[in-house]
Design a protein around this motif. Structure first.
Motif, PDB file in Angstrom:
ATOM      1  N   ARG A  34    -106.351 -11.446 -18.255  1.00  0.00           N
ATOM      2  CA  ARG A  34    -104.953 -11.147 -18.580  1.00  0.00           C
ATOM      3  C   ARG A  34    -104.029 -11.677 -17.494  1.00  0.00           C
ATOM      4  O   ARG A  34    -102.951 -12.163 -17.781  1.00  0.00           O
ATOM      5  N   ARG A  35    -104.464 -11.576 -16.232  1.00  0.00           N
ATOM      6  CA  ARG A  35    -103.662 -12.094 -15.138  1.00  0.00           C
ATOM      7  C   ARG A  35    -103.498 -13.606 -15.256  1.00  0.00           C
ATOM      8  O   ARG A  35    -102.404 -14.143 -15.069  1.00  0.00           O
ATOM      9  N   THR A  38    -101.176 -14.353 -18.086  1.00  0.00           N
ATOM     10  CA  THR A  38     -99.813 -14.013 -17.675  1.00  0.00           C
ATOM     11  C   THR A  38     -99.230 -15.116 -16.787  1.00  0.00           C
ATOM     12  O   THR A  38     -98.070 -15.508 -16.962  1.00  0.00           O
ATOM     13  N   LEU A  39    -100.019 -15.623 -15.849  1.00  0.00           N
ATOM     14  CA  LEU A  39     -99.532 -16.702 -14.981  1.00  0.00           C
ATOM     15  C   LEU A  39     -99.238 -17.966 -15.780  1.00  0.00           C
ATOM     16  O   LEU A  39     -98.245 -18.655 -15.516  1.00  0.00           O
ATOM     17  N   LEU A  41     -98.315 -18.091 -18.934  1.00  0.00           N
ATOM     18  CA  LEU A  41     -97.088 -17.843 -19.696  1.00  0.00           C
ATOM     19  C   LEU A  41     -95.844 -17.914 -18.802  1.00  0.00           C
ATOM     20  O   LEU A  41     -94.825 -18.488 -19.188  1.00  0.00           O
ATOM     21  N   ILE A  42     -95.935 -17.362 -17.618  1.00  0.00           N
ATOM     22  CA  ILE A  42     -94.805 -17.409 -16.689  1.00  0.00           C
ATOM     23  C   ILE A  42     -94.517 -18.859 -16.300  1.00  0.00           C
ATOM     24  O   ILE A  42     -93.357 -19.290 -16.248  1.00  0.00           O
TER      25      ILE A  42
END
Length: 186
Positions: A34-35, A38-39, A41-42
């Protein structure tokens, strides 16, 4: 006997332990995934605006020019003149860079199409002046680079140091004779 007892399954302790360890390992790696997502996507969220800003000054034939063309309709929602302004600005830059005529023909047609639908006489005047300038100038490629050379003033005598000459002593050629072998000697 209870009806639920018929569906009861006994699992040995070692099998139960293996399954629990496998489940626990998956739960530990899930946050890392997930991390990472998330990175990513950011990064994508930050990359799109940066690409849009970088593409704003791109010209036809450059890498980010398609991005600029894709984003123009979005900008046109807020400023309806953005397409016409961009085409005339691009053409101005291409004329300043003295791009050869066959390469500049397509941008000319695009600029004329974009300006034709607008009620801005200053854009039309800029475009007409650019087209006139293109037609006046000979069909050549980029302007030669200008080099500055120092100019020599020939009207006033320059102060030079007196010319001195040095002569090396002349040497007479010396001839050396190799010792000859006396034929009478044994």
């Amino acid at each position: 006997m209870n009806k639920l007892d018929t569906f009861k399954i006994e699992v040995p302790a070692d099998v139960r332990g293996r399954h629990l360890r496998a489940i626990s390992a998956r739960l530990k790696t899930a946050p890392r995934r997930r991390r990472g997502l998330t990175l990513i996507l950011i990064g994508a969220v930050l990359l799109v605006p940066l690409a849009a800003v970088a593409a704003e000054s791109s010209l036809p034939g450059e890498l980010l020019y398609p991005v600029k063309r894709i984003l123009e309709p979005v900008r046109a929602l807020f400023d309806q003149e953005v397409v016409a302004n961009n085409r005339v600005d691009e053409l101005e830059i291409l004329v300043e860079r003295r791009v050869a005529r066959p390469t500049i023909d397509h941008p000319i047609r695009e600029a004329e199409t974009a300006v034709a639908n607008r009620e801005r006489p200053e854009l039309r005047q800029r475009l007409d002046a650019l087209i006139e300038r293109i037609e006046r100038e000979p069909d050549v490629g980029p302007a030669p680079p200008t080099t500055t050379r120092p100019t020599v003033d020939t009207t006033t005598p320059s102060t030079q140091l007196p010319e001195t000459t040095t002569t090396a002593p002349v040497r007479e050629p010396t001839t050396t004779t190799a010792p000859t072998r006396d034929s009478t000697r044994p």
